[in-house]
Structure formats: structure tokens, C-alpha cells
Design a protein around this motif. Structure first.
Motif, PDB file in Angstrom:
ATOM      1  N   ALA A 178      -2.947  -5.307   9.079  1.00 30.59           N
ATOM      2  CA  ALA A 178      -3.656  -6.564   9.340  1.00 30.59           C
ATOM      3  C   ALA A 178      -3.529  -6.946  10.818  1.00 30.59           C
ATOM      4  CB  ALA A 178      -3.103  -7.669   8.442  1.00 30.59           C
ATOM      5  N   GLY A 179      -2.325  -6.826  11.359  1.00 33.78           N
ATOM      6  CA  GLY A 179      -2.102  -7.173  12.762  1.00 33.78           C
ATOM      7  C   GLY A 179      -2.869  -6.271  13.716  1.00 33.78           C
ATOM      8  N   TRP A 180      -2.835  -4.975  13.450  1.00 32.77           N
ATOM      9  CA  TRP A 180      -3.558  -4.034  14.306  1.00 32.77           C
ATOM     10  C   TRP A 180      -5.071  -4.245  14.222  1.00 32.77           C
ATOM     11  CZ3 TRP A 180      -1.008   1.498  13.708  1.00 32.77           C
ATOM     12  CH2 TRP A 180       0.201   1.523  14.431  1.00 32.77           C
TER      13      TRP A 180
ATOM     14  N   TYR B 248      16.650   5.546  16.361  1.00 34.19           N
ATOM     15  CA  TYR B 248      16.530   4.806  15.109  1.00 34.19           C
ATOM     16  C   TYR B 248      15.128   4.909  14.518  1.00 34.19           C
ATOM     17  CZ  TYR B 248      14.803   0.977  18.140  1.00 34.19           C
ATOM     18  OH  TYR B 248      14.112   0.219  19.048  1.00 34.19           O
ATOM     19  N   ALA B 249      15.087   4.744  13.197  1.00 33.56           N
ATOM     20  CA  ALA B 249      13.830   4.693  12.447  1.00 33.56           C
ATOM     21  C   ALA B 249      13.545   3.234  12.102  1.00 33.56           C
ATOM     22  CB  ALA B 249      13.949   5.523  11.173  1.00 33.56           C
ATOM     23  N   GLN B 250      12.297   2.957  11.712  1.00 34.25           N
ATOM     24  CA  GLN B 250      11.932   1.604  11.287  1.00 34.25           C
ATOM     25  C   GLN B 250      10.843   1.664  10.230  1.00 34.25           C
ATOM     26  OE1 GLN B 250      11.092  -0.606  15.061  1.00 34.25           O
ATOM     27  NE2 GLN B 250      12.920  -1.765  14.545  1.00 34.25           N
ATOM     28  N   SER B 251      10.812   0.614   9.409  1.00 36.26           N
ATOM     29  CA  SER B 251       9.770   0.467   8.404  1.00 36.26           C
ATOM     30  C   SER B 251       9.158  -0.918   8.533  1.00 36.26           C
ATOM     31  CB  SER B 251      10.361   0.641   6.998  1.00 36.26           C
ATOM     32  OG  SER B 251       9.425   0.258   6.008  1.00 36.26           O
ATOM     33  N   VAL B 252       7.838  -0.962   8.681  1.00 32.31           N
ATOM     34  CA  VAL B 252       7.094  -2.229   8.679  1.00 32.31           C
ATOM     35  C   VAL B 252       6.062  -2.140   7.563  1.00 32.31           C
ATOM     36  CG1 VAL B 252       5.551  -3.755   9.972  1.00 32.31           C
ATOM     37  CG2 VAL B 252       7.425  -2.571  11.159  1.00 32.31           C
ATOM     38  N   ASP B 253       6.127  -3.079   6.629  1.00 33.52           N
ATOM     39  CA  ASP B 253       5.158  -3.170   5.533  1.00 33.52           C
ATOM     40  C   ASP B 253       3.744  -3.009   6.114  1.00 33.52           C
ATOM     41  OD1 ASP B 253       3.434  -4.031   3.484  1.00 33.52           O
ATOM     42  OD2 ASP B 253       4.672  -5.761   2.936  1.00 33.52           O
ATOM     43  N   GLN B 254       2.982  -2.074   5.545  1.00 30.22           N
ATOM     44  CA  GLN B 254       1.659  -1.813   6.113  1.00 30.22           C
ATOM     45  C   GLN B 254       0.705  -3.004   5.966  1.00 30.22           C
ATOM     46  OE1 GLN B 254       0.156   2.036   4.849  1.00 30.22           O
ATOM     47  NE2 GLN B 254       1.433   3.033   6.385  1.00 30.22           N
TER      48      GLN B 254
ATOM     49  N   MET C 273       0.813  -1.215   0.000  1.00 24.83           N
ATOM     50  CA  MET C 273       0.000   0.000   0.000  1.00 24.83           C
ATOM     51  C   MET C 273       0.843   1.261   0.000  1.00 24.83           C
ATOM     52  SD  MET C 273      -2.962  -1.075   2.713  1.00 24.83           S
ATOM     53  CE  MET C 273      -1.907  -1.864   3.919  1.00 24.83           C
ATOM     54  N   SER C 274       2.125   1.139   0.312  1.00 28.77           N
ATOM     55  CA  SER C 274       2.885   2.356   0.558  1.00 28.77           C
ATOM     56  C   SER C 274       4.364   2.026   0.664  1.00 28.77           C
ATOM     57  CB  SER C 274       2.451   2.967   1.894  1.00 28.77           C
ATOM     58  OG  SER C 274       2.820   2.070   2.946  1.00 28.77           O
ATOM     59  N   THR C 275       5.141   3.089   0.733  1.00 21.19           N
ATOM     60  CA  THR C 275       6.459   3.031   1.359  1.00 21.19           C
ATOM     61  C   THR C 275       6.267   3.662   2.723  1.00 21.19           C
ATOM     62  OG1 THR C 275       7.048   5.208   0.530  1.00 21.19           O
ATOM     63  CG2 THR C 275       7.616   3.332  -0.853  1.00 21.19           C
ATOM     64  N   GLN C 276       7.117   3.334   3.656  1.00 20.24           N
ATOM     65  CA  GLN C 276       7.021   3.983   4.954  1.00 20.24           C
ATOM     66  C   GLN C 276       8.352   3.840   5.662  1.00 20.24           C
ATOM     67  OE1 GLN C 276       4.792   1.071   4.369  1.00 20.24           O
ATOM     68  NE2 GLN C 276       6.753   0.100   4.748  1.00 20.24           N
TER      69      GLN C 276
ATOM     70  N   PHE D  39      10.617  -4.397   6.986  1.00 21.20           N
ATOM     71  CA  PHE D  39      10.198  -5.728   7.424  1.00 21.20           C
ATOM     72  C   PHE D  39       8.881  -6.041   6.731  1.00 21.20           C
ATOM     73  CE2 PHE D  39       7.689  -8.434  10.303  1.00 21.20           C
ATOM     74  CZ  PHE D  39       8.534  -9.526  10.403  1.00 21.20           C
ATOM     75  N   THR D  40       8.849  -7.164   6.000  1.00 23.59           N
ATOM     76  CA  THR D  40       7.643  -7.499   5.237  1.00 23.59           C
ATOM     77  C   THR D  40       7.153  -8.893   5.614  1.00 23.59           C
ATOM     78  OG1 THR D  40       6.682  -7.514   3.013  1.00 23.59           O
ATOM     79  CG2 THR D  40       8.919  -8.360   3.212  1.00 23.59           C
ATOM     80  N   LEU D  41       6.203  -9.401   4.860  1.00 20.95           N
ATOM     81  CA  LEU D  41       5.581 -10.693   5.150  1.00 20.95           C
ATOM     82  C   LEU D  41       6.612 -11.812   5.224  1.00 20.95           C
ATOM     83  CD1 LEU D  41       2.848 -10.059   2.475  1.00 20.95           C
ATOM     84  CD2 LEU D  41       2.359 -10.163   4.924  1.00 20.95           C
TER      85      LEU D  41
END
Length: 417
Positions: free
Chosen positions: A114-116, A103-109, A44-47, A213-215
Motif C-alpha cells: 500500500a505504501g509503495w 540482519y533480516a526484516q519482515s514487513v507485512d505486505q 497476503m503472505s509470510t515474508q 511489523f504490521t499495521l
């Protein structure tokens, strides 16, 4: 118990829903997709979320993937050397990395949303899987104390009129193309820590590379932003994910060969790992009026949609959700009237205006003093550090970025210090 309806299950809608839920509000969340449909769908995005936004998630104990996602400890900027790219690839005129204070982080939305969403339902929230139209909201507005619209695309956005005084652009300023990949090699410079890489190609566009971090675990995002009509604006009509990646790699080889050198073995994380599109950056009126007279409040990119060139979308969504949560909790039992809605938005705009100003500035050709600033960061580590940390707090750019006099005075003070 106050009843609140939130339409849209992205970063802002879900974070706000979970925050209100944990404070005893009766929350209904409307999503046009189930958690499974999100998880198995297209990216859905970059983040890339920086420290302040991540802290809002930690405050609500929603940082479920913090131990798994790469810790992004730096932000690097490269500028391609001037000259034609066709006879042979030019290299970099500027190249540096600034360290981030937190630090920054990126988690695939797809993973996060889905988890949230599942967490919201497990905690007793009412989850309605249904695309919402204006007519639906007209009906619901009578049964809820407050209706919030956090779905940034589709018919509902049209309820919120464009604020021309805060929206300098009427057309998209970049064509966007995203690929999530496995197999990217480390940058030879500073391989000991992860960094976001911002590669600027004057007159052409940008390439951003960010660990995520992705699926399927650790991955990297290759994100092209092309000036419309230019050589990077070639993804319209490309439907095949393999063709999308192949085109991305061709463009990297031509315009950012230093990044292409570590991408020769990449493959897509999954068939849904590509995305392309464009939209005009827009600030909108925060209050929508329903046909029956009810009022709804816009959230995050419904009301402030910036181009992703400065990596602020998910950060802004998190900050908006945190700001709105504070405004709702502070309002107690009083009515959520139009005055409160406008005040709530303006409180968020105090922060968001800095993001919009900076993002819109980055979309134009950089003035000489900005090129001087970015160049100086290569020789002066404090400048690189300050520029990099502005991604977490863009209000700091007011002090050294926009005005040649302030930039000059700042560089003089650092060089002389």
C-alpha cells in the motif's frame, strides 16, 4: 521515453515499477486493488527478507519501514525428537541458532505494498486499478514498448507454460496456514536478539515463527506447513479467524510444545491476520504469447514459484526485480524482443535456480547426511552460522549441503579446525 506496463503490484511489480520510474521510464502499473483495499484486506503472505534483498530496497531508497521493523539477527532450527506425539509431547532432538551477518526484516505486505503504491502514484506514475485479462493485455501490448506480468495468480499465469524440466512436482507439497499475532513471549534461549525459528517435525511438517511489523506495530507470524493429508492439513474450509488461530495453537501444543509455551497469550493482530492455502511449486516458460501475437515477460513467482518452506518468496521477488531492472536499463533503446526476454529470464535464473533446488530438496524427507549437518550445527557454531546465512545466499548450499561427500568433508574440516 520508453513506455512500460507492469501488471501486478506485489513485491516484484512495485519494486520494478519504482526502480524504472526513478530512471526516467514512463511506467503504468495495473493492480486489481487500491492501496486502501490492500491495507484493510487479508494478509497476503509470510515474508522474511534477508540482507541482499533488503539491500535492493535500500538501493532504491524504498526501505521506508526499516527503523520500525524488528531486526532479525539470528535463524534457529529445531527438530522434534522421533517418537509418537499422541501419548505425550516429544521435545527437541536438535536445537540451535545461527547468527546472521546482516540482519533480516519482515514487513507485512499490506503495509509495504500500500505504501509503495501510494509512493508510485505520488511520483507521477500511472496507476490503473483494474483486474487484467489476456484480452486487456492484447490491446495494451500495441501501445507499450514492454509488458511485464507480475501477478502470480489468476488467468494471466496460464499464458506461461510449465517447464517440466525445472519443475519436479506437479502437486502441492505442503498445506499452508498463517496467523499474525500479538502477545508472543520471547524464546528462553537467546531472548536478547530476535530470530526466525524453523521447527521441523519429521513426517508431519514445519512451524516457522518470525517477528514482523504490521499495521498495528510489532507482531509475530506463526506459519504452519503441513504434509498434505497429515495432521497439520486441517485448515481447508476454516473461515473464522478465531477458529484458525485456535486450531494453530492446538497443533503447536501437540507438535512443537516448546513454541506453544510462549504462545499461550497470543491474539490475532486483526480480523484479516490469517491465511490458508496450497500451491504446486512450478517453474514456467518466461515468455507469454498473446492472441494478437504480442509477447509479455513473466516476473518473479509468475515464472518461478517455490514453496515458502525456505522463506524465499519475497527475497526472490526482490532479486528478480533488481535483475530485470538491470537488464532493462542495459538494453537502452533496442527492441524488447523474445531473445532479450529469454536472456533476461536466464540471467535471473542464474540466481533463482539455487533457490528452487534448495527448496525442492527441503520438501522431501531429509537424507541422513543433511540430518547429520543440521545436528552438527548444534555443536559447531560455524556450521550453524553458515547454514543460517545460506538463507540470504542459497548458492552456498552447493558447497556443503546436497552431496554426502561434500557435507562430510565440510564437517570434518570444521571439527578439525
Amino acid at each position: 521515453m520508453r513506455k512500460i506496463l507492469i501488471v501486478g503490484a506485489g513485491q516484484a511489480g512495485l519494486q520494478l515499477a519504482l526502480g524504472l520510474q526513478s530512471n526516467g521510464y514512463e511506467v503504468t502499473l495495473m493492480s486489481n486493488r487500491t492501496a486502501d483495499e490492500i491495507r484493510t484486506g487479508r494478509v497476503m503472505s509470510t515474508q522474511c527478507m534477508f540482507h541482499t534483498a533488503l539491500q535492493h530496497e535500500r538501493d532504491l531508497q524504498l526501505n521506508f519501514w526499516e527503523s520500525q521493523a524488528p531486526k532479525i539477527e539470528g535463524l534457529g532450527v529445531s527438530v522434534a525428537a522421533p517418537g509418537s506425539f499422541d501419548p505425550g509431547p516429544s521435545q527437541r532432538a536438535i536445537d540451535w541458532v545461527g547468527r546472521l551477518d546482516g540482519y533480516a526484516q519482515s514487513v507485512d505486505q499490506r503495509v509495504k505494498m500500500a505504501g509503495w503504491m501510494e509512493t508510485f502514484a505520488q511520483r507521477g506514475g500511472q496507476l490503473v486499478i483494474h483486474g487484467a485479462a489476456v484480452s486487456d493485455l492484447d490491446y495494451f501490448a500495441r501501445t507499450y514498448d514492454l509488458v511485464l506480468v507480475a501477478a502470480g495468480k489468476g488467468e494471466l499465469v496460464s499464458m506461461f507454460g510449465r517447464d517440466a524440466s525445472r519443475s519436479p512436482y506437479a502437486q502441492p507439497q505442503r498445506a499452508l496456514a498463517v496467523s499474525y499475532v500479538h502477545g508472543l513471549g520471547p524464546r528462553p534461549e537467546h531472548p536478547e536478539f530476535d530470530a526466525v525459528r524453523c521447527n521441523l517435525v519429521p513426517g508431519v511438517g514445519e512451524l516457522f515463527v518470525m517477528p514482523t511489523f504490521t499495521l498495528s506495530g510489532r507482531a509475530d507470524i506463526l506459519f504452519l506447513e503441513g504434509i498434505p493429508g497429515g495432521p497439520l492439513d486441517v485448515f481447508q474450509g476454516v473461515k473464522d479467524p478465531a477458529e484458525h488461530l485456535s486450531l494453530t495453537l492446538e497443533l503447536m501444543e501437540r507438535f512443537t510444545p516448546w513454541e506453544y509455551a510462549r504462545a499461550t497469550r497470543v491474539e490475532l493482530t486483526d480480523a484479516g491476520g490469517t491465511l490458508a492455502g496450497r500451491y504446486a511449486p512450478t517453474v514456467r516458460n518466461p515468455v507469454g504469447r498473446l492472441p494478437g501475437g504480442g509477447l509479455v515477460l513473466g516476473v518473479a513467482d509468475v515464472v518461478v514459484a517455490n514453496d515458502p518452506i525456505t522463506g524465499q518468496g519475497a527475497n526472490s521477488a526482490s532479486k528478480c526485480a533488481a535483475s530485470y531492472l538491470g537488464s532493462i536499463l542495459g538494453h537502452g533503446e533496442k527492441e524488447f524482443d523474445e531473445e532479450w526476454m529469454r536472456g533476461t529470464f536466464e540471467r535471473y535464473w542464474d540466481t533463482a535456480q539455487h533457490v528452487t533446488k534448495w527448496t525442492n530438496a527441503m520438501l522431501g524427507p531429509p537424507p541422513e547426511h543433511v540430518l547429520n549437518l543440521i545436528g552438527a550445527a548444534g555443536q559447531l557454531p560455524p556450521v550453524a552460522h553458515r547454514f543460517a546465512n545460506g538463507f540470504d545466499d542459497p548458492s552456498d548450499y552447493e558447497n556443503f549441503f546436497y552431496e554426502p561427500e561434500k557435507t562430510g568433508a565440510y564437517l570434518t574440516s570444521v571439527a578439525g579446525g
